[in-house]
Design a protein around this motif. Structure first.
Motif, mmCIF file in Angstrom:
data_model
loop_
_atom_site.group_PDB
_atom_site.id
_atom_site.type_symbol
_atom_site.label_atom_id
_atom_site.label_comp_id
_atom_site.label_asym_id
_atom_site.label_seq_id
_atom_site.Cartn_x
_atom_site.Cartn_y
_atom_site.Cartn_z
ATOM 1 N N PRO A 1 45.073 54.789 33.863
ATOM 2 C CA PRO A 1 44.402 55.229 35.094
ATOM 3 C C PRO A 1 43.150 54.434 35.427
ATOM 4 C CG PRO A 1 44.978 57.113 33.720
ATOM 5 C CD PRO A 1 45.181 55.892 32.882
ATOM 6 N N ALA A 2 42.542 53.793 34.423
ATOM 7 C CA ALA A 2 41.311 53.038 34.675
ATOM 8 C C ALA A 2 41.573 51.599 35.094
ATOM 9 C CB ALA A 2 40.423 53.054 33.431
ATOM 10 N N LEU A 3 42.814 51.145 35.011
ATOM 11 C CA LEU A 3 43.095 49.746 35.324
ATOM 12 C C LEU A 3 42.757 49.360 36.761
ATOM 13 C CD1 LEU A 3 46.439 49.155 33.378
ATOM 14 C CD2 LEU A 3 44.123 48.416 32.769
ATOM 15 N N PRO A 4 43.026 50.206 37.791
ATOM 16 C CA PRO A 4 42.652 49.796 39.157
ATOM 17 C C PRO A 4 41.152 49.535 39.308
ATOM 18 C CG PRO A 4 44.210 51.615 39.240
ATOM 19 C CD PRO A 4 43.818 51.462 37.810
ATOM 20 N N VAL A 5 40.332 50.409 38.739
ATOM 21 C CA VAL A 5 38.886 50.212 38.853
ATOM 22 C C VAL A 5 38.448 48.991 38.054
ATOM 23 C CG1 VAL A 5 36.640 51.253 38.398
ATOM 24 C CG2 VAL A 5 38.501 52.654 39.290
ATOM 25 N N LEU A 6 38.961 48.858 36.843
ATOM 26 C CA LEU A 6 38.600 47.694 36.024
ATOM 27 C C LEU A 6 39.047 46.399 36.692
ATOM 28 C CD1 LEU A 6 39.452 49.053 32.464
ATOM 29 C CD2 LEU A 6 37.178 48.684 33.432
ATOM 30 N N ALA A 7 40.250 46.389 37.270
ATOM 31 C CA ALA A 7 40.736 45.190 37.950
ATOM 32 C C ALA A 7 39.884 44.877 39.174
ATOM 33 C CB ALA A 7 42.190 45.371 38.356
ATOM 34 N N GLY A 8 39.512 45.922 39.942
ATOM 35 C CA GLY A 8 38.679 45.695 41.111
ATOM 36 C C GLY A 8 37.320 45.138 40.752
ATOM 37 N N VAL A 9 36.694 45.668 39.719
ATOM 38 C CA VAL A 9 35.388 45.165 39.297
ATOM 39 C C VAL A 9 35.512 43.739 38.763
ATOM 40 C CG1 VAL A 9 33.498 45.515 37.674
ATOM 41 C CG2 VAL A 9 34.509 47.472 38.855
ATOM 42 N N THR A 10 36.584 43.465 37.995
ATOM 43 C CA THR A 10 36.772 42.126 37.437
ATOM 44 C C THR A 10 36.982 41.099 38.531
ATOM 45 O OG1 THR A 10 37.727 43.103 35.444
ATOM 46 C CG2 THR A 10 38.152 40.770 35.852
ATOM 47 N N VAL A 11 37.849 41.416 39.502
ATOM 48 C CA VAL A 11 38.103 40.484 40.604
ATOM 49 C C VAL A 11 36.845 40.274 41.432
ATOM 50 C CG1 VAL A 11 39.429 40.153 42.716
ATOM 51 C CG2 VAL A 11 40.550 41.018 40.662
ATOM 52 N N LEU A 12 36.096 41.352 41.649
ATOM 53 C CA LEU A 12 34.863 41.235 42.409
ATOM 54 C C LEU A 12 33.875 40.305 41.718
ATOM 55 C CD1 LEU A 12 33.190 42.240 44.848
ATOM 56 C CD2 LEU A 12 32.374 44.102 43.395
ATOM 57 N N ALA A 13 33.857 40.348 40.400
ATOM 58 C CA ALA A 13 32.917 39.506 39.663
ATOM 59 C C ALA A 13 33.403 38.068 39.527
ATOM 60 C CB ALA A 13 32.673 40.107 38.274
ATOM 61 N N VAL A 14 34.720 37.842 39.524
ATOM 62 C CA VAL A 14 35.263 36.513 39.251
ATOM 63 C C VAL A 14 35.457 35.701 40.521
ATOM 64 C CG1 VAL A 14 37.264 35.270 38.356
ATOM 65 C CG2 VAL A 14 36.324 37.216 37.086
ATOM 66 N N LEU A 15 35.998 36.334 41.571
ATOM 67 C CA LEU A 15 36.314 35.586 42.774
ATOM 68 C C LEU A 15 35.051 35.062 43.445
ATOM 69 C CD1 LEU A 15 39.157 37.626 44.507
ATOM 70 C CD2 LEU A 15 39.342 35.498 43.213
ATOM 71 N N PRO A 16 35.098 33.878 44.011
ATOM 72 C CA PRO A 16 33.936 33.345 44.728
ATOM 73 C C PRO A 16 33.698 34.128 46.011
ATOM 74 C CG PRO A 16 35.827 31.886 44.991
ATOM 75 C CD PRO A 16 36.228 32.906 43.963
ATOM 76 N N GLY A 17 32.446 34.290 46.351
ATOM 77 C CA GLY A 17 32.094 35.024 47.559
ATOM 78 C C GLY A 17 32.040 36.522 47.355
ATOM 79 N N HIS A 18 32.413 36.994 46.174
ATOM 80 C CA HIS A 18 32.358 38.431 45.856
ATOM 81 C C HIS A 18 33.084 39.249 46.924
ATOM 82 C CE1 HIS A 18 29.635 37.628 42.549
ATOM 83 N NE2 HIS A 18 28.863 36.927 43.366
ATOM 84 N N ASN A 19 34.350 38.956 47.083
ATOM 85 C CA ASN A 19 35.174 39.662 48.061
ATOM 86 C C ASN A 19 35.246 41.146 47.687
ATOM 87 O OD1 ASN A 19 36.998 40.535 49.925
ATOM 88 N ND2 ASN A 19 38.599 39.052 49.395
ATOM 89 N N PRO A 20 34.798 42.054 48.580
ATOM 90 C CA PRO A 20 34.777 43.484 48.215
ATOM 91 C C PRO A 20 36.111 44.196 48.407
ATOM 92 C CG PRO A 20 33.829 43.192 50.391
ATOM 93 C CD PRO A 20 34.183 41.820 49.898
ATOM 94 N N VAL A 21 37.144 43.483 48.867
ATOM 95 C CA VAL A 21 38.419 44.152 49.152
ATOM 96 C C VAL A 21 39.013 44.802 47.902
ATOM 97 C CG1 VAL A 21 40.781 43.809 49.952
ATOM 98 C CG2 VAL A 21 38.877 42.686 51.133
ATOM 99 N N PRO A 22 39.070 44.127 46.742
ATOM 100 C CA PRO A 22 39.641 44.794 45.556
ATOM 101 C C PRO A 22 38.895 46.059 45.171
ATOM 102 C CG PRO A 22 39.492 42.424 45.219
ATOM 103 C CD PRO A 22 38.726 42.715 46.454
#
Length: 422
Positions: free
Chosen positions: A37-58
């Motif tokens: 159940p925590a994977l969506p939040v963890l994935a969203g935070v990880t993508v937000l931190a890794v992707l350039p521009g800090h895309n808030p969509v995830p």
């Protein structure tokens, strides 16, 4: 014998909390189940931190998914721990505009977000640590069984006893012993957080419980009032009519049979008198249950009948622009009836006054105020068994208030305020 019993209890406790026990398996399964159940939040935070521009969509997608994860978390607690986390009661569906507004303004929603964004990822990391602890403990404890599989060891037999492998074995055994307790700690903390954040808070639950009890009590009072009305109709239309017919027949028999022996006439006269007295008693009983005039013509007419039957002069004033609810009307009627009965029995009063009107309470509530005043000897005490205790209970059944001012020597003033229900 005492030492043997203590040893038996200790061994039983150790077996129940051993790494291979059901207790350890259930807690470990629960801790590991916190990861998906925590994977969506963890994935969203990880993508937000890794992707350039800090895309808030995830992260926004994770926030949208959080309300959908709440039933999943409740199911996890219920199926793996037997803990039932009650849902928050909503008046509107979540996809309607009112439902969206209700959730955005509800502190329960933000508590749930706190669980999914903070507690759930931490529980998932703790669950992963528990699983890794089990795996590392199993690997370390069995190092002498599999070390020969490592490259460079094939075909050479066992590596021999070394301090390094001994340390790994001991550390692995300790990890296996500690892993169940770590899983139990994770389960305990997660349960406390879920109870506080996913379910309704204590104040909200108590408020909902009070509302449910108030509705249940109102339903019981309405049902009791309807039952009294039914009994009144049955007595009025059934037993009372039979008694009236019996009295009429006895009267006709007494008038049309003049040649009867004196003994028979005396029996008929006695039966006729008893029938009339039974009719009077039944009339009083019917009026005590629920007078028909109260339902048909309202409180003014019903109280006028009580005042007319009272054994002392009663000044009645009723000022009602509109009728209150039927339950409140019934309580007011019985309050006046019981108060006048008490005045007649105990007060030794020469006159009495009854004033009934609707007023506005301090909190802006619409109240029906009933004031009964007599010029008797005073000294009325609810604890002395004069009927005032039952009066207080009847008033309290509709959340009303009863005040009694009865100094020795009089006068006695009984003030009752009942919340009006349109």
């Amino acid at each position: 014998m005492a030492l043997r019993g203590a040893l038996r209890r200790t061994s039983t406790w150790l077996a129940a909390h051993a790494p291979w026990s059901a207790w350890a398996r259930h807690n470990t399964a629960f801790a590991a189940a916190a990861i998906p159940p925590a994977l969506p939040v963890l994935a969203g935070v990880t993508v937000l931190a890794v992707l350039p521009g800090h895309n808030p969509v995830p992260l926004a997608a994770a926030l949208v998914l959080c309300p959908l994860l709440t039933p999943l978390q409740r199911s996890r607690f219920r199926s793996l721990l037997g803990l039932d986390v009650p849902p928050v009661v909503r008046e509107h569906r979540w996809w309607t505009p009112r439902g969206v507004g209700e959730r955005l303004g509800s502190e329960a929603m933000w508590r749930q977000y706190g669980y999914h964004l903070v507690v759930s990822p931490l529980a998932a990391l703790a669950g992963a640590a528990v699983v890794l602890g089990w795996a590392a403990g199993g690997v370390g404890a069995t190092v002498y069984g599999w070390i020969w599989l490592l490259p460079g060891r094939g075909g050479t037999g066992t590596p021999g006893w070394t301090g390094q492998y001994d340390l790994m074995t001991v550390a692995g055994g300790l990890a296996l012993l500690a892993a169940p307790w770590a899983a139990a700690l994770v389960a305990r903390l997660d349960s406390l957080a879920a109870t506080a954040l996913l379910g309704p808070n204590r104040a909200g639950e108590l408020l909902r419980r009070v509302e449910d009890l108030a509705q249940s009590r109102a339903g019981v009072l309405d049902a009791a009032d309807l039952e009294r009305r039914r009994i009144e109709r049955d007595l009025h239309d059934g037993a009372q009519q039979r008694l009236v017919s019996l009295a009429m027949n006895l009267g006709i028999a007494r008038a049309t049979l003049p040649d009867l022996p004196p003994e028979a006439k005396a029996v008929i006269d006695e039966a006729h008198r008893e029938a009339k007295e039974a009719i009077e008693e039944l009339n009083s009983l019917v009026r005590g249950l629920h007078p028909a005039v109260l339902e048909d013509r309202g409180l003014d007419a019903a109280l006028s009948g009580i005042a007319a039957r009272a054994p002392l002069p009663v000044e009645l004033t009723v000022d009602l622009a509109e009728r209150p609810g039927p339950t409140v009307e019934a309580v007011a009627y019985f309050v006046v009836s019981e108060a006048l009965a008490n005045v007649a029995k105990h007060a030794r009063a020469r006159r009495c006054s009854v004033r009934v009107r609707r007023v506005m309470g301090d909190a802006g509530t619409d109240l029906l105020r009933v004031v009964v005043t007599d010029d008797g000897v005073g000294g009325a005490d609810p604890a002395s068994g004069t009927g005032l205790t039952g009066l207080r209970k009847r008033v309290g059944s509709v959340d009303g208030t009863l005040k009694i001012n009865s100094p020795l020597g009089g006068p006695t003033v009984i003030t009752v305020e009942l919340p009006c229900v349109p």
